[in-house]
Design a protein around this motif. Structure first.
Motif, PDB file in Angstrom:
ATOM      1  N   ILE A  52      -4.975  -0.116  -3.809  1.00  0.00           N
ATOM      2  CA  ILE A  52      -5.097   1.273  -3.347  1.00  0.00           C
ATOM      3  C   ILE A  52      -5.946   2.078  -4.313  1.00  0.00           C
ATOM      4  CG2 ILE A  52      -3.790   3.395  -2.932  1.00  0.00           C
ATOM      5  CD1 ILE A  52      -1.501   1.380  -1.967  1.00  0.00           C
ATOM      6  N   PHE A  53      -5.628   1.989  -5.620  1.00  0.00           N
ATOM      7  CA  PHE A  53      -6.415   2.748  -6.586  1.00  0.00           C
ATOM      8  C   PHE A  53      -7.846   2.233  -6.685  1.00  0.00           C
ATOM      9  CE2 PHE A  53      -2.365   4.488  -8.197  1.00  0.00           C
ATOM     10  CZ  PHE A  53      -2.735   5.829  -8.285  1.00  0.00           C
ATOM     11  N   ALA A  54      -8.057   0.939  -6.510  1.00  0.00           N
ATOM     12  CA  ALA A  54      -9.422   0.395  -6.530  1.00  0.00           C
ATOM     13  C   ALA A  54     -10.259   1.004  -5.414  1.00  0.00           C
ATOM     14  CB  ALA A  54      -9.397  -1.121  -6.429  1.00  0.00           C
ATOM     15  N   SER A  55      -9.637   1.258  -4.273  1.00  0.00           N
ATOM     16  CA  SER A  55     -10.380   1.876  -3.168  1.00  0.00           C
ATOM     17  C   SER A  55     -10.718   3.337  -3.480  1.00  0.00           C
ATOM     18  CB  SER A  55      -9.595   1.770  -1.859  1.00  0.00           C
ATOM     19  OG  SER A  55      -8.472   2.631  -1.867  1.00  0.00           O
ATOM     20  N   LEU A  56      -9.966   3.961  -4.392  1.00  0.00           N
ATOM     21  CA  LEU A  56     -10.211   5.358  -4.748  1.00  0.00           C
ATOM     22  C   LEU A  56     -11.198   5.517  -5.905  1.00  0.00           C
ATOM     23  CD1 LEU A  56      -6.550   6.766  -4.618  1.00  0.00           C
ATOM     24  CD2 LEU A  56      -8.324   6.959  -2.867  1.00  0.00           C
ATOM     25  N   VAL A  57     -11.076   4.668  -6.934  1.00  0.00           N
ATOM     26  CA  VAL A  57     -11.888   4.857  -8.154  1.00  0.00           C
ATOM     27  C   VAL A  57     -12.818   3.689  -8.450  1.00  0.00           C
ATOM     28  CG1 VAL A  57     -10.136   6.364  -9.186  1.00  0.00           C
ATOM     29  CG2 VAL A  57     -10.135   3.915  -9.730  1.00  0.00           C
ATOM     30  N   GLY A  58     -12.733   2.627  -7.688  1.00  0.00           N
ATOM     31  CA  GLY A  58     -13.560   1.442  -7.932  1.00  0.00           C
ATOM     32  C   GLY A  58     -12.798   0.389  -8.711  1.00  0.00           C
ATOM     33  N   THR A  83      -3.081   0.284 -14.999  1.00  0.00           N
ATOM     34  CA  THR A  83      -3.714   1.358 -15.757  1.00  0.00           C
ATOM     35  C   THR A  83      -5.010   1.759 -15.077  1.00  0.00           C
ATOM     36  OG1 THR A  83      -2.842   0.374 -17.800  1.00  0.00           O
ATOM     37  CG2 THR A  83      -4.565   2.033 -18.042  1.00  0.00           C
ATOM     38  N   ILE A  84      -5.218   3.061 -14.953  1.00  0.00           N
ATOM     39  CA  ILE A  84      -6.493   3.584 -14.471  1.00  0.00           C
ATOM     40  C   ILE A  84      -7.250   4.082 -15.696  1.00  0.00           C
ATOM     41  CG2 ILE A  84      -7.676   5.167 -12.900  1.00  0.00           C
ATOM     42  CD1 ILE A  84      -5.697   3.164 -11.535  1.00  0.00           C
ATOM     43  N   ILE A  85      -8.370   3.439 -15.967  1.00  0.00           N
ATOM     44  CA  ILE A  85      -9.151   3.771 -17.155  1.00  0.00           C
ATOM     45  C   ILE A  85     -10.261   4.766 -16.813  1.00  0.00           C
ATOM     46  CG2 ILE A  85      -8.603   1.590 -18.289  1.00  0.00           C
ATOM     47  CD1 ILE A  85     -11.432   0.597 -17.507  1.00  0.00           C
ATOM     48  N   ARG A  86     -10.847   5.307 -17.835  1.00  0.00           N
ATOM     49  CA  ARG A  86     -11.981   6.222 -17.684  1.00  0.00           C
ATOM     50  C   ARG A  86     -13.276   5.418 -17.547  1.00  0.00           C
ATOM     51  NH1 ARG A  86     -10.350  11.405 -19.817  1.00  0.00           N
ATOM     52  NH2 ARG A  86      -8.243  11.234 -20.672  1.00  0.00           N
ATOM     53  N   PHE A 176      -5.046  12.264  -9.195  1.00  0.00           N
ATOM     54  CA  PHE A 176      -5.675  11.582  -8.059  1.00  0.00           C
ATOM     55  C   PHE A 176      -5.124  12.176  -6.771  1.00  0.00           C
ATOM     56  CE2 PHE A 176      -5.609   8.744 -11.680  1.00  0.00           C
ATOM     57  CZ  PHE A 176      -6.949   8.403 -11.779  1.00  0.00           C
ATOM     58  N   PRO A 177      -5.540  13.412  -6.437  1.00  0.00           N
ATOM     59  CA  PRO A 177      -4.993  14.086  -5.261  1.00  0.00           C
ATOM     60  C   PRO A 177      -5.302  13.373  -3.946  1.00  0.00           C
ATOM     61  CG  PRO A 177      -6.821  15.333  -6.192  1.00  0.00           C
ATOM     62  CD  PRO A 177      -6.520  14.214  -7.150  1.00  0.00           C
ATOM     63  N   GLU A 178      -6.312  12.508  -3.962  1.00  0.00           N
ATOM     64  CA  GLU A 178      -6.653  11.762  -2.750  1.00  0.00           C
ATOM     65  C   GLU A 178      -5.680  10.605  -2.482  1.00  0.00           C
ATOM     66  OE1 GLU A 178      -9.332  10.126  -6.086  1.00  0.00           O
ATOM     67  OE2 GLU A 178      -8.291  11.973  -5.606  1.00  0.00           O
ATOM     68  N   PHE A 179      -4.829  10.287  -3.459  1.00  0.00           N
ATOM     69  CA  PHE A 179      -3.800   9.258  -3.260  1.00  0.00           C
ATOM     70  C   PHE A 179      -2.855   9.774  -2.184  1.00  0.00           C
ATOM     71  CE2 PHE A 179       0.113   6.988  -4.011  1.00  0.00           C
ATOM     72  CZ  PHE A 179      -0.316   5.710  -4.313  1.00  0.00           C
ATOM     73  N   ASN A 180      -2.668   8.981  -1.135  1.00  0.00           N
ATOM     74  CA  ASN A 180      -1.938   9.485   0.026  1.00  0.00           C
ATOM     75  C   ASN A 180      -0.961   8.450   0.568  1.00  0.00           C
ATOM     76  OD1 ASN A 180      -1.257  11.375   1.988  1.00  0.00           O
ATOM     77  ND2 ASN A 180      -2.787  10.587   3.415  1.00  0.00           N
ATOM     78  N   LEU A 181       0.012   8.063  -0.249  1.00  0.00           N
ATOM     79  CA  LEU A 181       1.028   7.115   0.200  1.00  0.00           C
ATOM     80  C   LEU A 181       2.411   7.676  -0.063  1.00  0.00           C
ATOM     81  CD1 LEU A 181      -0.204   3.586  -0.967  1.00  0.00           C
ATOM     82  CD2 LEU A 181      -0.334   4.583   1.302  1.00  0.00           C
ATOM     83  N   THR A 182       3.378   7.103   0.631  1.00  0.00           N
ATOM     84  CA  THR A 182       4.769   7.469   0.397  1.00  0.00           C
ATOM     85  C   THR A 182       5.388   6.485  -0.584  1.00  0.00           C
ATOM     86  OG1 THR A 182       5.625   6.071   2.166  1.00  0.00           O
ATOM     87  CG2 THR A 182       4.969   8.326   2.784  1.00  0.00           C
ATOM     88  N   ALA A 183       6.549   6.850  -1.099  1.00  0.00           N
ATOM     89  CA  ALA A 183       7.271   5.950  -2.001  1.00  0.00           C
ATOM     90  C   ALA A 183       7.574   4.631  -1.300  1.00  0.00           C
ATOM     91  CB  ALA A 183       8.555   6.617  -2.485  1.00  0.00           C
ATOM     92  N   ALA A 184       7.991   4.690  -0.047  1.00  0.00           N
ATOM     93  CA  ALA A 184       8.324   3.469   0.699  1.00  0.00           C
ATOM     94  C   ALA A 184       7.112   2.559   0.849  1.00  0.00           C
ATOM     95  CB  ALA A 184       8.897   3.827   2.067  1.00  0.00           C
ATOM     96  N   GLU A 185       5.938   3.136   1.046  1.00  0.00           N
ATOM     97  CA  GLU A 185       4.726   2.324   1.181  1.00  0.00           C
ATOM     98  C   GLU A 185       4.371   1.632  -0.134  1.00  0.00           C
ATOM     99  OE1 GLU A 185       2.153   4.555   4.633  1.00  0.00           O
ATOM    100  OE2 GLU A 185       2.421   5.606   2.722  1.00  0.00           O
ATOM    101  N   VAL A 186       4.652   2.262  -1.247  1.00  0.00           N
ATOM    102  CA  VAL A 186       4.389   1.652  -2.547  1.00  0.00           C
ATOM    103  C   VAL A 186       5.429   0.594  -2.869  1.00  0.00           C
ATOM    104  CG1 VAL A 186       4.343   2.076  -5.035  1.00  0.00           C
ATOM    105  CG2 VAL A 186       3.126   3.612  -3.488  1.00  0.00           C
ATOM    106  N   LEU A 187       6.691   0.925  -2.639  1.00  0.00           N
ATOM    107  CA  LEU A 187       7.779   0.021  -3.013  1.00  0.00           C
ATOM    108  C   LEU A 187       7.894  -1.195  -2.100  1.00  0.00           C
ATOM    109  CD1 LEU A 187      10.321   2.783  -3.925  1.00  0.00           C
ATOM    110  CD2 LEU A 187       9.538   0.991  -5.478  1.00  0.00           C
ATOM    111  N   GLY A 188       7.459  -1.091  -0.864  1.00  0.00           N
ATOM    112  CA  GLY A 188       7.586  -2.208   0.059  1.00  0.00           C
ATOM    113  C   GLY A 188       9.040  -2.444   0.413  1.00  0.00           C
TER     114      GLY A 188
END
Length: 192
Positions: A52-58, A83-86, A176-188
């Motif tokens: 998910i984060f790779a789709s947002l920041v590469g 970890t999301i790095i700079r 990362f305001p563009e992150f748009n998931l719920t807790a359930a979607e992350v936790l599975g």
């Protein structure tokens, strides 16, 4: 034949040490402590977040558990689950995947709590303090046992709780305001 464990007086000595193991180690009181492998369920959650984060920041700015963070206190290093790095870290990490204290901190660290009281204390108390001291702007504690996600944001050098989220709560990432998931979607699926 007697095999002695290496001892390190400084973090620099540790960084110069070449060991032939693929296993991750924390440096605690000058000694290497082998880290046990993660549970498959925790790896699933970390992998889900990685994609998910790779789709947002590469892909180059998202690092899994192999990224090493130098921290203050004991142990002297941590391996966050995600970890999301700079952008500038990409070049700095080409030789060794270690973020030093003299580098800018990563933007976000995620830890997925493993079962057990020691692990819970480590993620909720010890790592929280160490990551706060490093100036990491955002820290998530994903807890499969309670099915909750705690999001912390660094404000005036101290972590403030953004909130604890579960089920269909949207996860509001301060960085990362563009992150748009719920807790359930992350936790599975719930933890067995």
């Amino acid at each position: 034949m007697l095999i002695t464990k290496p001892r390190f007086d400084t973090f620099e000595e540790y960084l110069e040490y070449e060991h032939d193991s693929e296993q991750l180690h924390e440096l605690f009181n000058g000694e290497l402590i082998a880290m046990p492998p993660e549970s498959g369920f925790n790896v699933q959650i970390a992998t889900r977040l990685l994609f998910i984060f790779a789709s947002l920041v590469g892909t180059d700015r998202v690092r899994g558990q192999g990224l090493e963070l130098e921290v203050r206190g004991e142990p002297r290093n941590r391996y966050p689950d995600l970890t999301i790095i700079r952008e500038e870290h990409i070049q700095q990490l080409t030789r060794r995947n270690t973020l030093r204290l003299d580098m800018l901190p990563p933007l976000l660290v995620v830890e997925i709590v493993s079962p057990g009281d020691i692990q819970r204390h480590r993620d909720y108390i010890a790592k929280r303090q160490q990551y706060q001291d490093c100036g990491i702007p955002e820290y998530w504690i994903v807890d499969p046992q309670t099915q909750r996600i705690l999001i912390l944001e660094l404000q005036n050098s101290f972590y403030q709780e953004v909130g604890t989220f579960s089920q269909n709560d949207r996860l509001p990432s301060p960085n990362f305001p563009e992150f748009n998931l719920t807790a359930a979607e992350v936790l599975g699926h719930p933890f067995p």
